[in-house]
Every structure is written in structure tokens, then in C-alpha cells.
Design an enzyme around this catalytic site. Structure first.
Site, short mmCIF file in Angstrom:
data_model
loop_
_atom_site.label_atom_id
_atom_site.label_comp_id
_atom_site.label_asym_id
_atom_site.label_seq_id
_atom_site.Cartn_x
_atom_site.Cartn_y
_atom_site.Cartn_z
N THR A 183 0.91 -1.16 0.00
CA THR A 183 0.00 0.00 0.00
C THR A 183 0.94 1.19 0.00
O THR A 183 2.06 1.08 0.47
CB THR A 183 -0.85 0.04 1.29
OG1 THR A 183 -1.73 -1.07 1.32
CG2 THR A 183 -1.67 1.31 1.43
N ARG A 230 -13.24 -7.90 -1.11
CA ARG A 230 -12.64 -7.53 0.18
C ARG A 230 -12.15 -6.08 0.15
O ARG A 230 -11.47 -5.65 -0.78
CB ARG A 230 -11.48 -8.47 0.49
CG ARG A 230 -10.69 -8.13 1.76
CD ARG A 230 -9.46 -7.30 1.46
NE ARG A 230 -8.61 -7.14 2.64
CZ ARG A 230 -7.57 -6.31 2.69
NH1 ARG A 230 -7.27 -5.56 1.65
NH2 ARG A 230 -6.84 -6.21 3.77
N GLY A 272 -9.86 -3.35 2.46
CA GLY A 272 -8.97 -3.23 3.60
C GLY A 272 -9.17 -1.91 4.31
O GLY A 272 -10.25 -1.31 4.26
N ASP A 273 -8.12 -1.47 4.97
CA ASP A 273 -8.19 -0.22 5.73
C ASP A 273 -8.03 1.02 4.85
O ASP A 273 -8.45 2.11 5.23
CB ASP A 273 -7.10 -0.19 6.80
CG ASP A 273 -5.69 -0.33 6.21
OD1 ASP A 273 -5.52 -1.10 5.24
OD2 ASP A 273 -4.77 0.32 6.72
N THR A 305 0.02 0.97 6.45
CA THR A 305 0.16 -0.13 5.50
C THR A 305 0.24 -1.41 6.34
O THR A 305 0.41 -1.36 7.55
CB THR A 305 1.42 0.02 4.63
OG1 THR A 305 2.58 -0.03 5.47
CG2 THR A 305 1.43 1.33 3.86
N GLY A 306 0.13 -2.53 5.66
CA GLY A 306 0.16 -3.79 6.41
C GLY A 306 -1.21 -4.44 6.37
O GLY A 306 -1.98 -4.26 5.43
N GLY A 362 -4.68 -4.65 6.64
CA GLY A 362 -5.77 -3.70 6.78
C GLY A 362 -6.80 -4.12 7.81
O GLY A 362 -7.42 -3.28 8.47
N1 GLY Z 1 -3.23 -2.13 4.05
C1 GLY Z 1 -3.86 -2.40 2.84
C2 GLY Z 1 -4.79 -3.52 2.87
O1 GLY Z 1 -4.80 -4.30 3.80
O2 GLY Z 1 -5.54 -3.64 1.93
#
Ligand code: GLY
Length: 316
Positions: A172, A200, A202-203, A223-224, A226
């Protein structure tokens, strides 16, 4: 030049390490007196264009069915207006669609067909985002080709296996900026977990989770995994701690501490954040050693790469 660690309000651009390809574009805007919002969008677009980055934009790794699905958000710290999109399959610049959501609609978030409709209405061109390289990695990663008609059970089994493929799940890009008028902005863009379950999110498109920004206090982006940042409302947690008077490093520690004890389904949880306060202090944290972030501030002729402070997440 070593970046400042004491009070020093200044023009500033901070990013996750893969944002380095966008730093010049963002800095050109900031150094010419442009807005933080324009800077973070322009910088993120460069990363979305980068075919070598398989975690963002064009050439991002696809979902389990081989479909690229992009998410992004951005936030204006002056107004606390925000825009977000998720599940964009045919437009390489989700950060700009997110900006159109923020500026042209009375909404904050659009997904899928609605986000793509808006992109087309504001003049963006659709294209196929899956590159041969990303497709080859997908075929290898999912160990064969899956089709939409594959059984629900089979897709569920595949998702469970994602945790055994940590090299592909994280990625990300984050950008945070302070402009010459002291306004803040943040932007996040991603193709999400490689081989994720279709649909899906994410964050990154979730304001408060992967991205938050407030002129009065500071900004943070993640990042990481989410899923962790959503459950910990990580970016907002950090900015809330700043608002309560915590110094930046303490606020960052607090945002990571809020993730402790979360029950995670498997593997080693991966979480990274970048953050800044309104005076221009900045930091990067990671749950893993050996990671970096980048920063460019007034007086520098180029950005610098800085190590992230390692803070473990005591997940269960
Ligand atoms: N951090 C981005 C995701 O998990 O999609």
C-alpha cells in the site's frame, strides 16, 4: 540533512518507502506553494502508475479470481472532508476517483460499479489493470487458475492459505503533507492483499483506519494488514492521542498498543504507520525490522530514507 525532531513548522512530505517514486511530483507542488491535497494526490498517482509496484494501482496483484481491485482514500485536514473508493477494477487512479467523491458528491465512499461510473463521468479512461507479470504471479500464488464458477468452499480454502504467503499480502502507499499555509492532507492507495477474497476492502478506503488527517493535530496512515487497522481504527487513534496532548512518538506507540491482544487468524501480524504532527515532526513505526519511510522537508534537496521504529504487536 537530518530531518527535524523538535518544533519546526515547515512544508513537509512523508510517505511509505514505496512512495519514493512519487516524492518529486508531490514536492514540486508543495515547494511551488501548492496545496497539501494536490501534493498527496499527485504523489499517489505516480505510485499508481508504477508497474513495478504490485501493491498499488496499475499492475497491482489481483484477487483470488485474477481481478485487480483497487482501494484508495484521501483526506483534507483543513475541512476534514474525505473521499474513498473500493473495489475499482478498470481505472488506475483510485486516489483521483476518491478526490472526485470528496469534491463532487455529498458522499465519502463509493465502491465497485458506482466508483467506476463516477470515474467515467469525470473523464477518466478505463483500461485493463492486470499486467502479464502480475497475472503470472497470481497463477503461481493461487497454484492454478480459479474461475468465478468455482465453488464457494474452494475460495474459502484459498483465503485461509493467504497467511502462508506473507510476501504477497502486505503493501500500500501512504502520503502525508503539510503545505506552506500549514494545511495538512493524507492519501492512501492500494490493490490490497494479493489473492484476497473478491470484494474484500482493507483499511485504505476506511477513513480513520488506514488514513486520518486533522489540521489541528496531525495525520497518520497505515500499511500492512488492513484488517488490523480497521479493528484498531489505527490512524484515528493516533490523531486522537495527539489531540489529547500526547507527543507524536507516544501517540504512535498508543495506536500500536491498541492493536495488542487482537485475535488474528494466523501468521505474524504486519502493521506499519507513518505519522506527523502539525508542527512537522514525523515518524514511522513497523511491527517488522528492516523497514523504512521517506521524508522531504524545507531545506532538503531531496527526500531522505529513514528507518522505522520497530514496535511489536502482541496479537493473539
Ligand atoms: N493495508 C492495505 C490492505 O490491507 O488492503
Amino acid at each position: 540533512m537530518t530531518p527535524s525532531t523538535s518544533y519546526n513548522p515547515c512544508v513537509l512530505l512523508v510517505a511509505s518507502a514505496n512512495g519514493s517514486v512519487g516524492m518529486s511530483a508531490g514536492w514540486a507542488i508543495l515547494s511551488a506553494g501548492g496545496t497539501a491535497l494536490d501534493a498527496v494526490e499527485a504523489a499517489a498517482r505516480e505510485v499508481e502508475d508504477n508497474p513495478d509496484d504490485h501493491s498499488v494501482g496499475y499492475s497491482g496483484y489481483p484477487n483470488l479470481l485474477g481481478q485487480v481491485e483497487l482501494d484508495a482514500s484521501l483526506m483534507d485536514g483543513q475541512t476534514r472532508r474525505a473521499g474513498a473508493v473500493g473495489g475499482v477494477r478498470r481505472f488506475r487512479h483510485p486516489v483521483s476517483i476518491a478526490r472526485a467523491v470528496m469534491e463532487r458528491l455529498p458522499h465519502v465512499m463509493l465502491v465497485g460499479d458506482g466508483a467506476e461510473r463516477l470515474a467515467a463521468e469525470v473523464g477518466m479512461e478505463p483500461e485493463d489493470l492486470l499486467t502479464p507479470e502480475a497475472e503470472a504471479a497470481w497463477r503461481e500464488g493461487v497454484n492454478g487458475e480459479l474461475k468465478p464458477e468455482d465453488s464457494r468452499r474452494r475460495l474459502l480454502d484459498r483465503v485461509a492459505g493467504l497467511f502462508a504467503d506473507p510476501e504477497h499480502v502486505a503493501g500500500t502507499v501512504n502520503f502525508l503533507a503539510i503545505d506552506s499555509r500549514g494545511h495538512l492532507a493524507s492519501a492512501v492507495s492500494t490493490s490490497g492483499w494479493a489473492w484476497k477474497y473478491p470484494g474484500r476492502l482493507g483499511d485504505s478506503p476506511v477513513i480513520g483506519a488506514g488514513n486520518y488527517c486533522d489540521d489541528r493535530f496531525g495525520a497518520a496512515a497505515c500499511t500492512g494488514w488492513g484488517e488490523l487497522a480497521i479493528r484498531g481504527v489505527t490512524a484515528h487513534t493516533l490523531v486522537t492521542l495527539l489531540s489529547q496532548g500526547a507527543p507524536l512518538e507516544e501517540a504512535a506507540n498508543g495506536a500500536f498498543a491498541a492493536l495488542s491482544g487482537l485475535d488474528v487468524p494466523g501468521g505474524e501480524p504486519i502493521m506499519n504507520l507513518v505519522a506527523l504532527d502539525r508542527e512537522g515532526r514525523h515518524t514511522g513505526l513497523s511491527s517488522q525490522p528492516g523497514t523504512a519511510y521517506v521524508a522531504w522537508e524545507e531545506g532538503m534537496s531531496n527526500y531522505v530514507t529513514l528507518p522505522r521504529r520497530v514496535v511489536s504487536i502482541a496479537a493473539r
